[in-house]
Design an enzyme around this catalytic site. Structure first.
Site, short mmCIF file in Angstrom:
data_model
loop_
_atom_site.label_atom_id
_atom_site.label_comp_id
_atom_site.label_asym_id
_atom_site.label_seq_id
_atom_site.Cartn_x
_atom_site.Cartn_y
_atom_site.Cartn_z
N SER A 1 -0.71 -9.62 -3.23
CA SER A 1 -0.21 -10.64 -3.08
C SER A 1 -1.04 -11.74 -2.66
O SER A 1 -2.11 -11.81 -2.14
CB SER A 1 0.88 -10.45 -1.91
OG SER A 1 1.54 -9.28 -2.26
N1 SAM Z 1 0.49 -4.69 -0.84
C1 SAM Z 1 -0.15 -4.65 -2.20
C2 SAM Z 1 -1.59 -5.27 -1.99
O1 SAM Z 1 -2.09 -5.65 -0.93
O2 SAM Z 1 -2.30 -4.91 -3.15
C3 SAM Z 1 0.61 -5.47 -3.10
C4 SAM Z 1 1.75 -4.86 -3.68
S1 SAM Z 1 2.48 -5.14 -5.22
C5 SAM Z 1 3.28 -6.81 -4.73
C6 SAM Z 1 3.77 -4.11 -4.89
C7 SAM Z 1 3.58 -2.62 -5.24
O3 SAM Z 1 4.64 -1.83 -5.02
C8 SAM Z 1 3.24 -2.10 -6.60
O4 SAM Z 1 1.76 -1.62 -6.52
C9 SAM Z 1 4.03 -1.18 -7.13
O5 SAM Z 1 3.67 -0.28 -7.87
C10 SAM Z 1 4.55 -0.84 -5.57
N2 SAM Z 1 5.84 -0.15 -5.77
C11 SAM Z 1 7.03 -0.55 -6.36
N3 SAM Z 1 8.12 0.30 -6.01
C12 SAM Z 1 7.59 1.39 -5.32
C13 SAM Z 1 8.17 2.44 -4.54
N4 SAM Z 1 9.43 2.65 -4.96
N5 SAM Z 1 7.34 3.03 -3.67
C14 SAM Z 1 6.08 2.96 -3.57
N6 SAM Z 1 5.68 1.51 -4.28
C15 SAM Z 1 6.17 0.92 -5.05
#
Ligand code: SAM
Length: 216
Positions: A61
């Site tokens: 993000s």
């Molecule tokens: N917090 C992260 C960082 O600091 O890099 C960025 C997160 S990214 C915007 C969103 C993440 O949520 C992705 O890696 C995606 O695979 C994960 N995601 C989506 N649905 C999910 C779920 N149901 N459970 C766990 N992770 C999930």
């Protein structure tokens, strides 16, 4: 590259100037090496004012959004925190520097493994990464003092409200698949008090209490 200097400029121009005030939050953003959480070819852009790709169609993000969500949780070093959406592990390491223990859930195994490797390399020991569907929270270690969801949800999953301690805060982007509103919810005497914060754009939260995986 002078990463320390880039980080200082990021904190001054992207966080302080836009209203992030919490001194502990600013200190941590000044010290966590964001460039370690992106691919070598993107390190020069690590402190830019935008999200960056981390593989598997996902992103780390924008620094301001990460700081705003962190500030909204009002963390102390006694708290146990749940993050849903580990991605690169950057946000999890920020939370780890402000809280006692962090559990971070990622559904894509490859991302979770890379993030775990980065945390190990940086000597971060209080952040525990799990591979699972985080849309239903993480039952095993509940209740949590604070929960952060870093993917966009169609609605607030009931499981997350159930796993939040009384007095605890939940920060979550809620909306459609392409744009959301960042919500901050507080559990108080069993009631949920909601304050909306700002518009945002996150990749979708996929899973049982998120968006359908079939439409991925
Ligand atoms: N917090 C992260 C960082 O600091 O890099 C960025 C997160 S990214 C915007 C969103 C993440 O949520 C992705 O890696 C995606 O695979 C994960 N995601 C989506 N649905 C999910 C779920 N149901 N459970 C766990 N992770 C999930």
């Amino acid at each position: 590259m002078d990463f320390e200097n880039s980080r200082k400029r990021m904190v001054d121009s992207q966080l302080v100037e836009r209203g992030i005030k919490n001194e502990r939050v600013l200190f941590v953003f000044l010290n966590i090496p964001r460039h370690e959480f992106v691919a070598p070819e993107l390190r020069g852009s690590a402190y830019d004012d935008r999200p960056l790709p981390i593989g598997s169609g996902q992103t780390i993000s924008q620094p301001y959004m990460a700081a705003l969500m962190t500030e909204l949780l009002e963390l102390t070093d006694k708290m146990k925190v749940l993050e849903l959406g580990t991605g690169s592990g950057y946000q999890a390491s920020i939370l780890g520097a402000l809280a006692r223990e962090v559990y971070s859930v990622e559904r894509i195994a490859g991302l979770a493994e890379t993030a775990a490797g980065t945390l190990y390399r940086l000597g971060i020991k209080n952040v525990h990464i799990k591979i699972a569907d985080g849309s239903i929270g993480l039952e095993e270690f509940q209740p949590y003092d604070a929960i952060m969801v870093t993917a966009g949800a169609p609605r607030v999953p009931q499981a997350l409200l159930d796993q939040l301690k009384d007095g605890g805060r939940l920060v979550i982007p809620v909306g459609n698949r392409f744009s959301q509103e960042l919500k901050c919810l507080r559990k108080k005497g069993g009631q949920i008090v909601e304050t909306k914060s700002c518009g945002c754009v996150f990749v979708p939260l996929l899973g049982e209490q998120g968006w359908s995986v079939d439409n991925e």
